[in-house]
Design an enzyme around this catalytic site. Structure first.
Site, mmCIF file in Angstrom:
data_model
loop_
_atom_site.group_PDB
_atom_site.id
_atom_site.type_symbol
_atom_site.label_atom_id
_atom_site.label_comp_id
_atom_site.label_asym_id
_atom_site.label_seq_id
_atom_site.Cartn_x
_atom_site.Cartn_y
_atom_site.Cartn_z
ATOM 1 N N SER A 121 49.292 31.094 43.533
ATOM 2 C CA SER A 121 49.777 29.870 42.840
ATOM 3 C C SER A 121 48.368 29.420 41.741
ATOM 4 C CB SER A 121 50.017 28.703 43.518
ATOM 5 O OG SER A 121 50.535 27.668 42.453
ATOM 6 N N TYR A 143 52.132 29.376 31.348
ATOM 7 C CA TYR A 143 51.523 30.042 32.658
ATOM 8 C C TYR A 143 51.855 29.088 33.815
ATOM 9 C CZ TYR A 143 47.617 31.209 35.977
ATOM 10 O OH TYR A 143 47.084 31.641 36.976
ATOM 11 N N LYS A 182 54.150 29.426 37.090
ATOM 12 C CA LYS A 182 53.603 29.343 38.526
ATOM 13 C C LYS A 182 54.204 28.240 39.307
ATOM 14 C CE LYS A 182 50.100 32.212 38.685
ATOM 15 N NZ LYS A 182 49.917 33.608 39.485
HETATM 16 N N1 LIG Z 1 40.615 32.995 37.870
HETATM 17 C C1 LIG Z 1 41.223 31.598 38.224
HETATM 18 O O1 LIG Z 1 40.551 30.642 37.909
HETATM 19 C C2 LIG Z 1 42.506 31.543 38.584
HETATM 20 C C3 LIG Z 1 42.710 29.913 39.095
HETATM 21 C C4 LIG Z 1 44.159 29.899 39.734
HETATM 22 C C5 LIG Z 1 44.838 30.843 39.956
HETATM 23 N N2 LIG Z 1 44.425 32.437 39.812
HETATM 24 C C6 LIG Z 1 45.429 33.393 40.088
HETATM 25 O O2 LIG Z 1 44.702 34.277 41.044
HETATM 26 C C7 LIG Z 1 45.450 35.641 40.652
HETATM 27 C C8 LIG Z 1 44.284 36.671 40.387
HETATM 28 O O3 LIG Z 1 43.777 36.435 39.388
HETATM 29 P P1 LIG Z 1 42.277 36.750 38.790
HETATM 30 O O4 LIG Z 1 41.535 35.564 38.331
HETATM 31 O O5 LIG Z 1 41.536 37.621 40.095
HETATM 32 O O6 LIG Z 1 42.405 37.968 37.591
HETATM 33 P P2 LIG Z 1 41.588 39.042 37.455
HETATM 34 O O7 LIG Z 1 40.520 39.421 37.841
HETATM 35 O O8 LIG Z 1 41.996 39.388 35.829
HETATM 36 O O9 LIG Z 1 42.553 40.327 38.028
HETATM 37 C C9 LIG Z 1 43.896 40.428 37.760
HETATM 38 C C10 LIG Z 1 44.203 41.790 38.537
HETATM 39 O O10 LIG Z 1 45.757 42.077 38.274
HETATM 40 C C11 LIG Z 1 46.084 43.213 37.703
HETATM 41 N N3 LIG Z 1 47.197 43.247 37.107
HETATM 42 C C12 LIG Z 1 47.160 42.231 35.980
HETATM 43 N N4 LIG Z 1 48.525 42.400 35.348
HETATM 44 C C13 LIG Z 1 49.282 43.330 36.223
HETATM 45 C C14 LIG Z 1 50.606 44.071 36.459
HETATM 46 N N5 LIG Z 1 51.609 43.542 35.246
HETATM 47 N N6 LIG Z 1 50.926 44.912 37.215
HETATM 48 C C15 LIG Z 1 49.916 45.203 38.180
HETATM 49 N N7 LIG Z 1 48.783 44.620 38.171
HETATM 50 C C16 LIG Z 1 48.437 43.835 37.188
HETATM 51 C C17 LIG Z 1 44.868 43.579 37.116
HETATM 52 O O11 LIG Z 1 44.592 44.846 36.776
HETATM 53 P P3 LIG Z 1 45.130 45.757 35.427
HETATM 54 O O12 LIG Z 1 44.933 44.794 34.220
HETATM 55 O O13 LIG Z 1 44.348 46.853 35.182
HETATM 56 O O14 LIG Z 1 46.484 45.941 35.628
HETATM 57 C C18 LIG Z 1 43.710 43.114 38.066
HETATM 58 O O15 LIG Z 1 43.745 44.223 39.056
HETATM 59 C C19 LIG Z 1 46.285 35.470 39.551
HETATM 60 O O16 LIG Z 1 47.748 35.398 40.442
HETATM 61 C C20 LIG Z 1 46.068 34.069 39.009
HETATM 62 O O17 LIG Z 1 47.057 33.502 38.147
HETATM 63 C C21 LIG Z 1 43.412 32.524 39.067
#
Ligand SMILES: NC(=O)c1ccc[n+]([C@@H]2O[C@H](COP(=O)([O-])OP(=O)(O)OC[C@H]3O[C@@H](n4cnc5c(N)ncnc54)[C@H](OP(=O)(O)O)[C@@H]3O)[C@@H](O)[C@H]2O)c1
Length: 232
Positions: free
Chosen positions: A138, A152, A156
């Site tokens: 989330s 977004y 979520k």
């Molecule tokens: N970063 C933050 O501050 C934050 C805060 C709150 C919540 N979140 C949540 O945490 C989770 C992880 O985010 P992150 O920050 O770690 O992002 P990230 O570093 O950009 O990693 C995202 C991963 O998902 C893959 N991906 C994206 N779209 C995809 C699809 N349609 N099908 C299959 N794989 C897909 C990407 O690889 P490819 O692009 O090669 O597919 C990558 O492996 C997400 O749910 C995000 O909403 C993040």
């Protein structure tokens, strides 16, 4: 060994979770769309000595979702599904007045529809596991009204509600919606390119998820920063 499917596992939080679980002996099915990055990550995760199946694809593709679950079945079942892959809807984020409706559709398709599709596909294996669990990743934006995070955040919030109802409908499983808190990842940089303030890396957040698996609290919504401090 327990088996987990983790979507979006080539980098960021997904990769950190994969490494944390591999270090504890979990066998893993990992996915992402970019083949080279996923291949490198799968090799790094496999160096912990567990079995790692990497599948390139988009979670919005039903055939790809079936492939992920088939790979888990080959490994012996599915004890944990982590719906982590996510779309922002606009990069960088924009105010609702400017949000392309196709961007909102994409966020809903990736973050909600595909997540439920994968749950449906994996449910027979999860129900058959000794201690089956689903984690949906989330965000604070699901619960708070931050400017530019509307599309977004709405997706979520929908995902949170799916997780809450799934927890009621599947009482033998644990279903946890987890807000990881802000993390320095590519997703955050794409969302808000001008904000380079200090924030933790995903490796520091993964232990919160491991704590859920160790302690198996009731299904519900949890925040990683509180879990790391010993609370909910
Ligand atoms: N970063 C933050 O501050 C934050 C805060 C709150 C919540 N979140 C949540 O945490 C989770 C992880 O985010 P992150 O920050 O770690 O992002 P990230 O570093 O950009 O990693 C995202 C991963 O998902 C893959 N991906 C994206 N779209 C995809 C699809 N349609 N099908 C299959 N794989 C897909 C990407 O690889 P490819 O692009 O090669 O597919 C990558 O492996 C997400 O749910 C995000 O909403 C993040």
């Amino acid at each position: 060994m327990p088996v987990a499917i983790i979507t979006g596992a080539s980098k960021g939080l997904g990769r950190a979770l994969a490494e944390a679980l591999a270090a504890r002996g979990w066998d893993l099915v990992l996915d992402a769309r970019t083949a080279e990055v996923l291949k490198d990550t799968a090799a790094a995760v496999a160096s912990y000595g567990t079995r790692v199946e990497a599948r390139v694809g988009d979670v919005t593709d039903a055939g790809h979702r079936a492939e992920l679950v088939a790979a888990a079945r080959q490994l012996g079942g599915c004890d944990l599904l982590v719906n982590n892959a996510s779309a922002l809807g606009a990069e960088p984020l924009v105010r609702l007045a400017e949000l392309p409706l196709d961007g909102l559709r994409r966020a809903l398709e990736v973050n909600v529809v595909a997540a439920l599709g994968l749950v449906q596909e994996a449910l027979p294996l999860l129900r058959g596991a000794r201690a089956g669990a689903v984690i949906t990743v989330s965000s604070d934006a699901a619960a708070e009204a931050y400017g530019t995070w509307g599309g977004y955040g709405a997706s979520k919030a929908a995902l949170d509600q799916l997780a809450a109802v799934l927890g009621v409908e599947e009482p033998r499983l644990r279903v946890w919606a987890v807000d990881p808190g802000d993390m320095a990842t590519d997703l955050y940089a794409a969302a808000v390119p001008d904000d380079d303030g200090p924030r933790p890396g995903p490796d520091g957040v993964a232990p919160a998820f491991v704590r859920l698996l160790d302690e198996r609290p009731a299904s519900g919504r949890y925040a990683a920063p509180a879990l790391l401090e010993g609370g909910r």
